[in-house]
Design an enzyme around this catalytic site. Structure first.
Site, PDB file in Angstrom:
ATOM      1  N   GLY A 199      13.623 -21.779  -4.897  1.00 41.27           N
ATOM      2  CA  GLY A 199      12.858 -22.119  -6.099  1.00 41.27           C
ATOM      3  C   GLY A 199      12.025 -20.932  -6.548  1.00 41.27           C
ATOM      4  NE  ARG A 254      16.568 -24.690  -3.265  1.00 39.89           N
ATOM      5  CZ  ARG A 254      15.901 -25.074  -4.365  1.00 39.89           C
ATOM      6  NH1 ARG A 254      16.563 -25.438  -5.448  1.00 39.89           N
ATOM      7  NH2 ARG A 254      14.585 -25.090  -4.382  1.00 39.89           N
ATOM      8  CG  ASP A 280      10.481 -22.982   5.412  1.00 33.69           C
ATOM      9  OD1 ASP A 280      10.709 -23.281   4.225  1.00 33.69           O
ATOM     10  OD2 ASP A 280      10.285 -23.831   6.292  1.00 33.69           O
ATOM     11  CB  THR A 324       7.697 -21.086  -1.958  1.00 32.17           C
ATOM     12  OG1 THR A 324       7.567 -22.509  -2.177  1.00 32.17           O
ATOM     13  CG2 THR A 324       6.933 -20.782  -0.677  1.00 32.17           C
ATOM     14  CG  ASP A 342       6.677 -26.364  -2.427  1.00 29.23           C
ATOM     15  OD1 ASP A 342       6.105 -26.934  -3.372  1.00 29.23           O
ATOM     16  OD2 ASP A 342       7.900 -26.380  -2.268  1.00 29.23           O
ATOM     17  CG  ASP A 401       6.490 -25.303   2.148  1.00 27.18           C
ATOM     18  OD1 ASP A 401       6.647 -24.122   1.775  1.00 27.18           O
ATOM     19  OD2 ASP A 401       7.321 -26.197   1.918  1.00 27.18           O
ATOM     20  NE  ARG A 424      -2.922 -45.672 -22.508  1.00 29.06           N
ATOM     21  CZ  ARG A 424      -2.781 -44.902 -23.579  1.00 29.06           C
ATOM     22  NH1 ARG A 424      -3.171 -43.659 -23.557  1.00 29.06           N
ATOM     23  NH2 ARG A 424      -2.246 -45.396 -24.683  1.00 29.06           N
ATOM     24  NE  ARG A 429      12.378 -31.834  -3.424  1.00 31.49           N
ATOM     25  CZ  ARG A 429      12.860 -32.721  -4.303  1.00 31.49           C
ATOM     26  NH1 ARG A 429      13.404 -33.856  -3.898  1.00 31.49           N
ATOM     27  NH2 ARG A 429      12.814 -32.486  -5.585  1.00 31.49           N
ATOM     28  CE  LYS A 432     -15.669 -42.077 -11.288  1.00 40.99           C
ATOM     29  NZ  LYS A 432     -15.397 -40.648 -11.318  1.00 40.99           N
TER      30      LYS A 432
END
Lengths: 329, 329, 329, 329
Positions: D12, D73, D104, D127, D129, D131, D164, D173, D220
């Protein structure tokens, strides 16, 4: 002579509503008119939920998204009973007039009140959809375009890096204004909106052909299709799936949704809101009633509230033709 | 029949110039016209420094600031010799026409070439100053306003936190368009631009009065004055010093400068550039010559290049009046 | 047991100060501690100008620039008399502690009060300059970098289009932190900051050489020099003039100034402010006194207020070396 | 001695990948190392689809989103055959080393090649993420947070105007890093991410309680829940429907999606990418192999590629605790 007026924001909120409120309050102050603001659209009028609006209350709100008066839809006003109740509230609060900032749905509500109210009713067009007749642009439209563009530009980065096809869905339930404008400004490879005809599984090939053409001939590294909501049965995600299947390439849907309503208004919306807010008050002082303050050819104008929803505003045919010309190349 | 045209960007660069180049190239492709782009404005024409512009060269430039063709001023063109040389280059490159993206100064240069060149010459208004006659807006103006606003909004934060007076100087050597528009959109407490009269040490009190008034009556926590460049002898820093001395409060000057020229163009500029670039090519195909492609009342129109600098475009008198009304309150 | 504390923002305002106030109020609420906020820094403490701060007062301020408590410098606190008066105010308002959000100058003021006050005094580092010892980053620094970058990216567009040399002056009176960070992130061709040595007319050649080298060898289309304020006698405008004269190319100075203080804080500043605000309250509950809540290696830590100004924080030597290596190439 | 290396971006895409490529090329130039860049991740290596990367190719890309080398990929690399083919390509192109910018997963692919390749293999963590083990932050994470924040701030405007409840789904992910960070920075009323436990219809009440509590006690005007993708069976839209039904209030889901990958990188990512790109080249020169260039406690460090996916990186427990404390109040 007008001494005291009300203002409210109604329907879907739009960037620039605060700027319009500010202009109304500041212009009213020059004319020695008191202003009260109702909360939550017509609901606040029915429930007499309101606040005084003095110049210090509107300091530094010109750049703020949303609306300090809150907005809402109001089912109660759709009944004759609701309209009577609204008129009664206006009378009991001794208001000489009411300014409604919203879209053509909100203006229909305003007209319903007119049957029972002797004061002046003025509309100011505030909606991101730019689908109100009698004004070239509505307050919030320009900001919504730039918010959409900002997102599409980011998607272009990742689409380009990964060589993917993206479908970006923009708001505009009944009108392709946002979609066509943002699509052209984003340099989208294709634009799908209601004005271009109905899309179904049956005529999917009409949008497949230019994609296949682009891939073969031009070696495009990314392909972005900007889609108006409700353009395909099952929605834009279903359309992405259909394209993925037909093309055997990963097509992803991205639904921009409510981020298009928020954010600090761009200059064009702040200026339009300031102009129309001020003009609404001045024209009320001049006796206007049941009119919308709009802008046509850079001039502030009045337009009958009753006609604001009359006909679909036409999208610039020149740009439509250019877009189709380029896409079919 | 037109087979081959040139395009160049000239004078101060403006956001949206790339979008205009893209639209010219894509529209030309539809008409089977070849396009070459000259580098560094008219300098590239004189020196025959250019590149072919195919559709793949303009992919994904619609959102980019600056101009891929580079821009420049060109003193050589001011001489009759330069104009002859430019015409000779156009002939030797077998160009049927030339599209110049720039301001009215660049259009004067274009007209000079016309004496010696038989092809078609078309202008597209690209300048942040919005001071070209014959079009409601120039390409780059809307973005410059939003860039200025973004900066003024940030200054508001710190002005408000520290309770300071700020003078923010915006571009616009001969015109207050940017200053008035950005000032209104920013909710500036005061706007100083040439159209409002000449400011000197002698009549400094005219701008001191509203400041003193605001402090006494309204308890404003910040006060922002938006100033057009060249509005005060010695510049905006000298004006800030004069105010500091007169008011005995720290007044700071902030000169926005060239950041106003850069950045990704906003939607309005991308759409205008796309429209006018496409229109310029189409009208050239239709035989137009010595005309500028402009937009008046949302319609693309032709306007004689010779008249683009004729009279100062007037700033919306309604907004001027409103601003003064509010400020003097 | 702590029942009631005060909070104030002092010195130059920084984006994220509101986020810190919010975290302090919300964390105090969890511990059943009342919070009052003083206006205009220590001035509000001396004058007992303050407001209660309940959770609803800090709703939706995490994203707002500036500081709702206003900030200011306070000369009165520099006298022993002022410190006594501040301590007396804290006692009379029955405050068990005070949290000061500001830079090391504000922390010196805090320490002055300690002589006459028995409650707890805690600092939270809020300044765009990142020049406080005992914390890796100060609140506001990350946002100031991104604001500067945003401006420099725009200047790159116009510099590139016009092939000009630009000098962009950033804030940081005593430290080159902002300048080095923004310069590296902007891909500036050259960075001038106090840490790299003193620049005068005499050794101007040291910065001329890489410019001349770049022009000859690399055909750079734009050249941006990021300059810390006070890097050259007469300022950055004088430096631009000196370069213009020496190189015979137009060099322009752009002074970013106070826009670097404003704007909605970026994520890193909101998170840091939230962490340090919460930590300050928790550690006050745990008995901390005369300490600053900082972050070192992602861990919240306490650091003696008395040492926060001890030594100049060192700029990452690895990046300094890399920058010089690239520039001298 | 290293004379020639390759670089590619894989998996990604992330903002800052271009800045890393630039730093690698500029640092390699200082060491007289040639660089070639493979297109489309490992696919370009397998197919020997590449370009030379000279310093002029990386001018002004530090601020650009996406990756000029494209990313992808590569399933072929998962086979032993693919790894052999990759190694063969590296040998045939006479590359002394390869730098892989990715996550990774991409590093596992890199390790597979090591069996058949004698040159040096270095990873750079790119990345959104965050991670990857062995570095405090990955390139792209800081920008993704600010992109998410920018969107959530806009949703706050409209949520606040319309009162709302909004659920905003962010990427991540397998990790709640983005969600927790953006949620805290946005001042979200609630955060749902995998690290806080599994959410199903059965324990929906755990997230209903704080909503009901907030409505009753605090009045709120808007309520935003930030949700990591894959946090609820059927997705965030299903969760919004479940909440709407349970609360009898309109709850809307907003899926931010791929806009989080795009955009110009923020300063923190540009600086990290510059540091790690430069460090990767320097350490390769020093003989490093099968290592990732990471940053721990502001220091560039090497970390075994084989361990980058070893354990889930832990989210700052202090912030988790604070968030839960505030939310349960």
């Amino acid at each position: 002579m007008i001494k005291r007026i009300g203002v409210l924001t109604s329907g879907g909120d739009a960037p620039g509503m605060n700027a319009a409120i500010r202009a109304i309050v500041l212009t009213a102050a020059v004319h020695n008119i008191d202003v009260i603001g109702f909360h939550h659209g017509f609901n606040g009028l029915l429930e007499q939920d309101y606040q005084m609006l003095l110049p210090q209350h509107v300091q530094h709100i010109i750049q703020q998204g949303g609306t300090l008066l809150k907005s809402a839809r109001c089912k109660a006003l759709h009944t004759d009973n609701g309209a009577q109740q609204a008129a009664a509230a206006l009378h009991s609060l001794q208001l000489d007039g009411l300014i409604v900032i919203g879209g053509d749905g909100s203006f229909r509500g305003t007209l319903a009140i007119a049957k029972y109210y002797q004061g002046q009713l003025i509309g100011v067009p505030g909606t991101i959809d730019n689908d109100v007749d009698g004004t070239d642009y509505t307050i919030g439209f320009a900001t919504a375009i730039d918010t959409a563009l900002n997102a599409i530009d980011k998607i272009r980065d990742t689409a380009d890096a990964f060589e993917r096809i993206f479908l970006v869905e923009l708001m505009g339930r009944h009108s392709g204004y946002i979609t066509l404008s943002a699509g052209i400004a984003a340099g989208a490879e294709q634009i799908i909106c209601p004005e271009f005809g109905t899309l179904t599984e049956a005529n999917l090939q009409t949008i497949l052909t230019p994609i296949q053409h682009a891939q073969l001939l031009r070696g495009k590294s990314s392909y972005i299709i900007v889609v108006a909501e409700n353009s395909y049965p099952g929605g834009t995600t279903a359309l992405a799936d259909a394209l993925s299947k037909a093309l055997n390439i990963e097509c992803r849907a991205c639904i921009l949704g409510h981020i298009q309503r928020g954010g600090s208004p761009v200059g064009a919306d702040r200026i339009l809101a300031t102009k129309l807010g001020a003009y609404a008050v001045e024209q009320m002082v001049n006796g206007a009633n049941l009119m919308m303050a709009g802008e046509v050819n850079q001039q502030a104008v009045l337009y009958p509230l009753a006609k604001t929803g009359d006909k679909q505003k036409q999208i610039d045919p020149y740009m439509v033709r250019w877009q189709q010309c380029i896409a079919s190349d």
